[in-house]
Design an enzyme around this catalytic site. Structure first.
Site, PDB file in Angstrom:
ATOM      1  N   GLY A 129      57.873  14.324  31.858  1.00 58.79           N
ATOM      2  CA  GLY A 129      57.151  15.086  32.943  1.00 58.79           C
ATOM      3  C   GLY A 129      57.231  14.602  34.347  1.00 58.79           C
ATOM      4  O   GLY A 129      58.071  13.627  34.444  1.00 58.79           O
ATOM      5  N   ALA A 133      56.531   7.917  39.639  1.00 60.47           N
ATOM      6  CA  ALA A 133      54.987   6.620  39.413  1.00 60.47           C
ATOM      7  C   ALA A 133      54.375   5.894  40.738  1.00 60.47           C
ATOM      8  O   ALA A 133      52.970   5.653  40.727  1.00 60.47           O
ATOM      9  CB  ALA A 133      56.304   5.391  38.964  1.00 60.47           C
ATOM     10  N   LYS A 184      67.560  16.027  33.883  1.00 51.56           N
ATOM     11  CA  LYS A 184      67.574  16.296  35.281  1.00 51.56           C
ATOM     12  C   LYS A 184      67.836  16.016  36.210  1.00 51.56           C
ATOM     13  O   LYS A 184      67.697  16.498  37.309  1.00 51.56           O
ATOM     14  CB  LYS A 184      65.812  17.303  35.259  1.00 51.56           C
ATOM     15  N   ASP A 237      59.175  18.771  35.756  1.00 50.37           N
ATOM     16  CA  ASP A 237      59.721  17.242  36.183  1.00 50.37           C
ATOM     17  C   ASP A 237      60.766  17.486  36.838  1.00 50.37           C
ATOM     18  O   ASP A 237      61.554  16.607  38.107  1.00 50.37           O
ATOM     19  CB  ASP A 237      59.890  16.316  34.687  1.00 50.37           C
ATOM     20  N   ASN A 249      67.140   9.557  41.392  1.00 49.32           N
ATOM     21  CA  ASN A 249      68.260   9.814  41.932  1.00 49.32           C
ATOM     22  C   ASN A 249      68.317  10.879  43.064  1.00 49.32           C
ATOM     23  O   ASN A 249      69.674  10.914  42.818  1.00 49.32           O
ATOM     24  CB  ASN A 249      67.996  11.277  40.141  1.00 49.32           C
ATOM     25  N   VAL A 272      66.888   0.948  39.264  1.00 50.07           N
ATOM     26  CA  VAL A 272      67.701   1.742  38.838  1.00 50.07           C
ATOM     27  C   VAL A 272      68.641   2.730  38.767  1.00 50.07           C
ATOM     28  O   VAL A 272      66.967   3.900  38.165  1.00 50.07           O
ATOM     29  CB  VAL A 272      66.973   1.116  37.024  1.00 50.07           C
ATOM     30  N   GLU A 274      68.944   6.599  36.919  1.00 47.01           N
ATOM     31  CA  GLU A 274      69.092   6.450  35.515  1.00 47.01           C
ATOM     32  C   GLU A 274      70.622   7.451  35.748  1.00 47.01           C
ATOM     33  O   GLU A 274      71.407   8.347  34.441  1.00 47.01           O
ATOM     34  CB  GLU A 274      68.027   6.931  35.004  1.00 47.01           C
TER      35      GLU A 274
END
Lengths: 327, 327
Positions: A129, A133, A184, A237, A249, A272, A274
């Site tokens: 979702g 963070a 996404k 998301d 991202n 990281v 992703e």
């Protein structure tokens, strides 16, 4: 995300909590520092509440049930292979990773099940979702989905993670939730590129809509349900990933749009990202399932073939005029 | 939006253009000033190119074909009734309004057809999508949909408005495009309220996803296609309306979230905020079609029943936990 999950589980204001939460890290020194300082430089807004303790050895990880896996998917297999012999049989595992393993094109829960295959794994589930963070760490209002084919597990996670400020919806489309969460990130890189080029909100919103159509096509071809992509774990998301300045991202894409090289950015970020490896996976999956993914192709060309971001956007904008949704 | 449409039609860089564009305004003095100054204080970024001329009398409006209607829907009927006898028979009309007439609960093209009913109206169409005017005025990249049941009209509009930086998709679901464009304004007010409360991106993205589900339910109950809501005119326009700082409805919501009274805000803004009246229409339509619209209900209560915005959000967040998409 592991730190946030630990905090939510231990520090919630809603109903009964587990008596303690054990966090395991791949690096014993780092785990020790985290246990002492109660903070991580990766997420300075979060402070771990007292019931969270750090595990210093593999064996200590076994205490927790369910297990929450916050390992980036490209490292997931090796981590769970190391941990496998310490995991009691039939313990449920919840994954919060958003990616697709490059070598196998598998989703995180598939990778975890393979890594635990010789140890009688329990049911698996996903938490996903719009959950940047840094905002969760500040207890700002948010929503999550808890997806599992196992009803007990998805309701358990809904109960464990639900707080006054975090509303958790149960879901049963695990492939859809995981594929939406992974793909996404590719669209979010493209959104960041638009930001780097200062293209504006109209352009980014168009990208969001066309990107949603693109990742839905791919997901449906792989067995996911389309309504999952139109829900919190999909468009929700996607929206936060495309618009929040804190998205990893999106931030990478913005740097690329401004002209920074991929290698330079990855060398200086502590996170990281992703979406980089997931872009490879998505392009491979699109080829395997014969799905048209022009945005992912463009991101792939910018990341790995040194295509100029401005040329990538022009190429997307100058495709021949057409109907929006040919039936 | 009328100014932007005039500029795009007259000033485009893509292919053959109409020889001139005539703009008609409800106030002859204002139209005269616009024709002289080539700029409007409402959209100072835009400069009208030379082929745009102002019409000073109703009769002069007839020169243009197709006609583009950029009249807020609550004023649409009376304006077209005044103009009706000057409109040649069978002239096509394209509407860019995003609202629902409060008294009749009709969409803009339905209102226009009723107003022209005694004058042999031609085909009608809609232009919509994520098109914040201030960005269009700067020729930033954007997309639009051109929807009409009449194929000739929708392709004509696609050709007329398509430029190197504006990509136009043809569409045939007029009810869907109009309902999406109207109802997203209600969700955008809610998004602004979250901004006023500094709730963050996770919350606003969750609102976007839940809002999209809500307006799609209503649209489908009224005969629209769900895929229209998941495209540019739906989620695309919703995203730009929820996130662009320039959105009128979002800006109103932000003021309410900060504690300003509705009347005070409306008194100081120079713009028509279509979402206010549309919120009344949406709540009425939801009742008529027995569709659950908790977000629109909450916005209605904040706008018209003096519900505290923070209470409205708490009410939405504290609904009982549930499945995301019960089938």
């Amino acid at each position: 995300m592991g730190i946030v999950c630990g905090s939510v589980l231990a520090g919630s204001d809603a109903g009964p909590r587990p008596p303690f939460v054990t966090m395991w890290g791949h690096d014993p020194d780092e785990a020790g520092r985290l246990a002492q300082a109660r903070r991580s430089p990766l997420l300075p807004q979060a402070r771990l509440p007292a019931p969270v303790r750090g595990a210093r050895a593999h064996a200590e990880a076994r205490a927790a049930a369910p297990l929450v896996s916050a390992i980036p998917v490209q490292y997931c297999r090796q981590a769970w292979q190391r941990l496998a012999r310490f995991v009691p049989p039939a313990v449920p595992v919840l994954s919060v990773a958003k990616g697709i393993e490059v070598r196998t094109l598998l989703r995180p829960t598939q990778v975890i099940l393979e890594a635990l295959a010789d140890h009688r794994p329990g049911p698996v589930g996903v938490l996903s979702g719009p959950t940047i963070a840094a905002e969760l760490a500040r207890c700002l209002p948010a929503t999550m989905v808890s997806a599992s084919a196992d009803e007990t597990l998805r309701l358990c996670a809904q109960r464990l993670f639900g707080t006054r400020w975090l509303r958790v919806y149960a879901h049963d489309d695990v492939p859809g939730v995981e594929l939406a969460g992974a793909t996404k990130n590719v669209i979010a890189i493209a959104a960041g590129i638009l930001d780097g080029l200062q293209a504006g909100y109209n352009a980014k919103s168009a990208l969001l809509a066309r990107g949603l159509a693109e990742i839905t096509r791919l997901g449906v071809a792989m067995g996911a349900r389309s309504d999952t992509f139109f829900g919190l774990a999909g468009v929700g998301d996607l929206a936060t990933s495309c618009f929040s300045p804190e998205g990893r991202n999106r931030s990478l894409g913005e740097a690329l749009g401004r002209g920074e090289a991929l290698g330079d950015y990855l060398a200086r970020t502590p996170h990281v990202v992703e979406g980089v490896e997931t872009t490879r996976s998505v392009v491979d999956l699109a080829a395997r399932h014969a799905v048209e993914t022009p945005i992912a192709q463009a991101v792939h060309a910018v990341l790995f073939d040194a295509l100029d971001p401005l040329d990538a956007i022009s190429r997307l904008m100058s495709r021949p005029p057409r109907d929006e949704a040919p039936r």
